[in-house]
Design an enzyme around this catalytic site. Sequence first.
Site, short mmCIF file in Angstrom:
data_model
loop_
_atom_site.label_atom_id
_atom_site.label_comp_id
_atom_site.label_asym_id
_atom_site.label_seq_id
_atom_site.Cartn_x
_atom_site.Cartn_y
_atom_site.Cartn_z
N LYS A 44 9.40 9.91 4.96
CA LYS A 44 9.58 9.34 4.61
C LYS A 44 10.59 7.96 5.87
CE LYS A 44 12.94 9.62 0.87
NZ LYS A 44 13.85 8.59 -0.52
N ARG A 142 14.39 5.54 -12.65
CA ARG A 142 14.21 4.10 -11.70
C ARG A 142 12.06 4.32 -11.40
NH1 ARG A 142 15.89 6.44 -5.01
NH2 ARG A 142 13.79 7.69 -6.03
N TYR A 276 36.26 -6.76 17.78
CA TYR A 276 36.37 -8.76 17.40
C TYR A 276 37.45 -8.13 16.52
CZ TYR A 276 32.04 -9.69 19.34
OH TYR A 276 30.74 -9.74 20.23
N MET A 324 27.49 -5.31 17.51
CA MET A 324 26.45 -5.19 17.82
C MET A 324 25.66 -3.76 18.49
SD MET A 324 23.13 -7.69 17.75
CE MET A 324 23.96 -8.72 16.19
C1 PLP Z 1 10.64 11.28 -4.56
C2 PLP Z 1 11.34 11.74 -3.87
N1 PLP Z 1 11.19 13.14 -4.25
C3 PLP Z 1 11.51 13.69 -2.67
C4 PLP Z 1 12.55 13.53 -2.08
C5 PLP Z 1 13.39 13.87 -1.07
O1 PLP Z 1 14.95 14.20 -1.47
P1 PLP Z 1 15.88 15.25 -0.54
O2 PLP Z 1 16.19 14.57 0.74
O3 PLP Z 1 17.06 15.23 -0.97
O4 PLP Z 1 14.92 16.10 -0.28
C6 PLP Z 1 13.13 12.10 -2.32
C7 PLP Z 1 14.13 11.18 -1.04
O5 PLP Z 1 14.67 10.38 -1.79
C8 PLP Z 1 12.11 11.46 -3.17
O6 PLP Z 1 11.93 9.73 -3.70
#
Ligand code: PLP
Length: 388
Positions: A44, A142, A276, A324
């Site tokens: 991700k 969550r 700055y 920036m």
């Molecule tokens: C649902 C879920 N699974 C697995 C992971 C992977 O976590 P990590 O980077 O600590 O391995 C994440 C990342 O936050 C996550 O949101």
Amino acid sequence: MSETATVPTAPLRARAEIDLGALRANVRALRARAKDAALMAVVKSDGYGHGALPCARAALAAGATWLGTATPEEALALRAAGLPGPILCWLWVPGGPWRQALEADLDVSLSGLWALREVVAAARETGRTARVQLKADTGLGRNGCQPADWPELVAEALRAEAEGLVRVTGLWSHFACADEPGHPSIAAQLDRFRQMLAYAEEQGVRPEVRHIANSPATLTLPETHFDLVRTGIAMYGISPSPELGTPADFGLRPAMTLSASLALVKHVPGGHGVSYGHHYVTPGETTLGLVPVGYADGIPRHASGTGPVLVDGKWRTVAGRVAMDQFVVDLGGDEPPVGAEAVLFGPGDRGEPTAEDWAQACGTIAYEIVTRIGTRVPRVYVNGEELG
Ligand SMILES: Cc1ncc(COP(=O)(O)O)c(C=O)c1O
């Protein structure tokens, strides 16, 4: 999403070099720890800033068999690029691309009835069976289905399965504090997960995979591995928390090295304000180096006055504010040539700071340091044999 490997042909203002050989070795090390459990490469947020596609390919080449993303769009992009095998995406909102997800044969995570109903509608429209994974909130608070709502979600999923509209491929959850050794929530979540699994299985769910372990759990809690571990940060060679150990303690090596070319080196007198707000004033006659990256490139503004940088063999500190597009380091009279390399972070074995050093300098976690590196910084892939 970052695409394929690039080889630098001209001097670069800045670059994030991604060592895919290190990433493959990290995946192999994690697989060895996971023993019989399969490994999901979590890619991700553009592979935590490392580039989702090259990292996903490298991870699969090293034995990962699942890919995971937060958003469906991220997962669809992986599939569109031709990545094979199961891909789970878990962060849905009403009206999401369920149809496209079914057509791309993604595994979709469901935390509530609204999501099950949307995916069922898409299954009816497309005539395809949706691969769904039911997510339990075992205590993170969550995403995920609360224990009190679990029987209803399981029952409705089983009815949809009996109609051939869905196949429940997974039952899963996520830890809140796996990076805090001995935290009481770990055992409590594991107990709750076992109970929620047992309930679903008694009702007739036959998942392909049951999973709860993220990187810290994969590294330190073997009893949490079940059928699959989901590793993100450790795969990129970073320890989930310094409290658990260093990357080397786990046989991991950071894959990203962030560097820039000095855009200017100049002599200035003592008492000269820098950047700055003039929060840094040269204590005496000195040399300043201009590092041409800033918060638009993902360098935290919180690193003002604290971020470490290796220039000309020595650690320097960000002098004054990160702007920036640039920041300044006090070179203390040293005179590296303009264009000299400034290494912000890397594996650490050339004496450079690490992403963890930056996290500590900025009061954050290394996850955030690497993930924030902006799109204006080209990713340069090395040791990516399998990219062809
Ligand atoms: C649902 C879920 N699974 C697995 C992971 C992977 O976590 P990590 O980077 O600590 O391995 C994440 C990342 O936050 C996550 O949101």
